[in-house]
Design an enzyme around this catalytic site. Structure first.
Site, PDB file in Angstrom:
ATOM      1  N   GLU B 146       2.206  43.589   7.692  1.00 16.21           N
ATOM      2  CA  GLU B 146       2.861  43.223   9.090  1.00 16.21           C
ATOM      3  C   GLU B 146       1.990  41.823   9.544  1.00 16.21           C
ATOM      4  OE1 GLU B 146       5.123  44.210  10.105  1.00 16.21           O
ATOM      5  OE2 GLU B 146       5.460  46.035   8.854  1.00 16.21           O
ATOM      6  N   GLU B 233      10.445  39.939   2.887  1.00 16.59           N
ATOM      7  CA  GLU B 233       9.941  41.035   2.723  1.00 16.59           C
ATOM      8  C   GLU B 233       9.010  41.183   1.421  1.00 16.59           C
ATOM      9  OE1 GLU B 233       9.582  44.020   4.442  1.00 16.59           O
ATOM     10  OE2 GLU B 233      10.534  42.924   5.947  1.00 16.59           O
TER      11      GLU B 233
END
Lengths: 193, 413
Positions: B146, B233
């Site tokens: 994150e 990602e």
């Protein structure tokens, strides 16, 4: 007349280029300095945590006077260290004393069930991580900075304003390379893994 | 690192421009259909007005809207010291200027996301289920993923692109339904009333084009959005490996999350899905989603890349492992972001191997949520822990086990 304008424009562009390049170098250098001070912040945090740790554990561990003394001595040595090499050596032995303490704790199930001790332990484990991550981040920043002052065209500007290469943080001995492992495990079998 | 961020920023701008174009084309054709041949400009104006307003909203408070929509609660160090510490560790490792705000979502499905406008004002949210199932090293891997999104400026991209996508979908839906209902009531003559003969025919052609655009625009926008978010990602996984120097932590976290039996995250939809670390929209019996429409790369692939990084933890090692695992020649990390130095992996922290019993951890998560929601925790002299709900108004409470009277205002007394 026209050539004068062209020359003027080129001159302005060059000056602008030098200014932006210089500023980005200064920014990178500040990041290196900032990362270095982060290490000190975390080491200081570790010093601050130790009295709390000793206070919490003392009542449960009457027979471990030697361990506590080792920790407090190493802490005061680290806090009073004058030179960088002295400080890094003292921090290393403080780390050893702490990991030794955490091994001894395994023999005191009452202490490990203590809520206060658990929270001090989490803080200590996290501080050890933060110390190693701040060293890692310092080395990353040094790498960016050193790369920047070596490649063209920023090396010209770096040379003009004498930006020097920075040294990486290196831990000398193999024993010091490992940040002391603070152990969470409840049973001993798993520790031999 | 800076090269990576620059490439990401450029891609974001390209995507914004393309999406804005799609939105404007859609607006133009809708305008033509509703307001005649000269209405295209009007439609264009309305569409760009919608885009500007939404863009402003999403820039000023997009993160707050998303956090509120996922029912996230802000937490401090006291409520979950470990989570707070892990975030701070990763903040230090990544040299982020300020500490991201930390939120917990009360949901058993393990997942996490980051949002915000810039690294200076970022937020990280994790679900209670995630805290309940992962050990320290795994949690660190997830948080590092994150933080990498924050570092790579993905958070702004997801927020703005998500809102653009939302407005395109909304506009085309409104148009298509409007067409459907007006044709039902037979009032479509209004559209061709202006012209006779040839004019009417042109109008009909425009109508067909408009319907085609309205159907195709959202699909195109989705594809654009998904293509870029999949790549991000991978990049965030690479960043996480680099920050923690321990790719196995994130790998085993992803394994646990993907094998988790809990039901799908409750407050999520197709637009917010790309924000999460693992696609929160579960599809039963459909493991292999088609590559074009999935927001996330296949999780098994992400795990195998992380597992096969063979000793190194740098971008270069991740990229090599990516090429080996997928058999593709494409580099997932821009080669300019590689650094020459060898980045070694670290060992697992010993304590992380110990796994607390899941029930016990889930019990603790229940306590965390009570703390977040303002419950007061009292420990009675007899050892019983009392959890007093915030709407309990009296000053004193009786311990149900030993019948002692406890003072709520002054717990030590």
């Amino acid at each position: 007349m026209n050539t004068l304008i062209v020359v003027g424009v080129i001159l302005v562009l060059v000056v602008l280029f030098v200014i932006t390049m210089y500023n980005s170098l200064v920014r990178l250098r500040n990041q290196v300095d900032n990362a270095w001070s982060q290490i000190d912040v975390q080491l200081k945090r570790r010093h601050d945590l130790i009295p709390n740790l000793v206070e919490t554990a003392k009542g449960y561990m009457q027979h471990e006077r030697g361990t506590f003394e080792a920790i407090t001595n190493a802490r005061s040595q680290a806090m009073n260290a004058k030179s960088v090499s002295e400080s890094s050596q003292a921090e290393g032995s403080l780390g050893d004393a702490l990991s030794n303490f955490m091994l001894v704790v395994e023999n005191y199930p009452d202490l490990k069930a203590n809520q206060n001790f658990l929270s001090v332990q989490e803080e200590l484990a996290s501080t050890e991580n933060k110390i190693s991550f701040s060293r890692q981040s310092y080395n990353d920043q040094v790498l960016f900075f050193n790369n920047k002052i070596q490649v063209f065209p920023s090396n010209v500007i770096a040379g003009m304003f004498s930006f020097g290469k920075r040294d990486f943080f290196e831990i000398k001995t193999a024993a010091e390379r490992e940040v002391p492992k603070v152990d969470f495990s409840t049973d001993k079998q798993e520790k031999t893994e | 690192m800076w090269e990576l961020i620059r490439v990401n920023k450029r891609n974001s701008v390209i995507l914004m421009v393309l999406m804005t174009l799609v939105l404007l084309v859609l607006g133009y054709f809708i305008g033509v259909v509703f307001f005649g041949p000269n209405g295209g400009v009007f439609g264009l104006l309305i569409a760009s007005g919608i885009a500007v307003i939404l863009m402003l909203i999403s820039l000023s408070s997009g993160d707050q809207i998303l956090l509120a929509a996922s029912k996230a609660k802000r937490v401090t160090h006291d409520i979950h010291p470990q989570l707070f510490n892990v975030v701070e560790e990763m903040r230090i490792a990544s040299s982020l200027p300020v500490m991201p705000k930390i939120y917990i979502i009360n949901d058993p499905a393990p997942n996490a996301f980051a949002t915000g406008r810039s690294p200076q004002s970022a937020s990280v949210a994790v679900t209670a289920g995630l805290l309940g199932r992962l050990n320290r090293d795994e949690l660190q891997g997830v948080i590092a993923h994150e933080i990498s999104h924050i570092l790579h400026r993905d958070i702004l991209f997801v927020t703005v692109a998500g809102i653009m996508l939302g407005s395109i979908v909304l506009l085309s839906q409104v148009f298509l339904r409007g067409m459907f209902f007006s044709s039902m009531t037979g009032s479509q003559r209004r559209y061709s009333a202006g012209g006779r003969g040839g004019g009417g025919q042109a109008q009909l052609v425009m109508l067909i084009i408009a319907i085609a655009v309205a159907i195709l625009a959202p699909i195109m926008a989705y594809l654009l959005y998904f293509a870029l978010s999949r790549r991000r990602e991978y990049l965030a996984d690479a960043g996480a490996a680099r920050l923690t120097r321990y790719p196995d932590g994130l790998a085993s976290a992803l394994e646990k999350i993907s094998n988790d039996p809990s039901p799908q995250l409750s407050s999520v939809n197709k637009v917010t899905a790309p924000m999460y670390i693992v696609n929160p929209l579960k599809k039963k019996g459909q493991r292999k989603l088609s590559n074009l429409t999935s927001t996330h790369p296949p999780i098994s692939e992400r795990i195998s890349i992380l597992r096969n990084m063979s000793g190194g933890a740098g971008f270069k090692d991740y990229s090599a492992s990516y090429q080996k695992s997928t058999g593709s020649k494409r580099t997932v990390v821009p080669a300019s972001a590689f650094t020459q130095d060898k980045i070694e992996q670290r060992q697992a922290s010993i304590g992380a191997k110990r796994q607390e019993k899941v029930e016990r951890q889930l019990h603790q998560v229940g306590d965390i949520m009570r703390k977040v929601n303002g419950f007061l925790f009292l420990t009675c002299v007899c050892g019983l822990k009392l959890k007093v709900p915030p709407n309990y108004k009296k000053d004193k409470i009786k311990c149900p086990r030993c019948k002692r009277i406890l003072d709520i205002k002054n717990p030590q007394g």
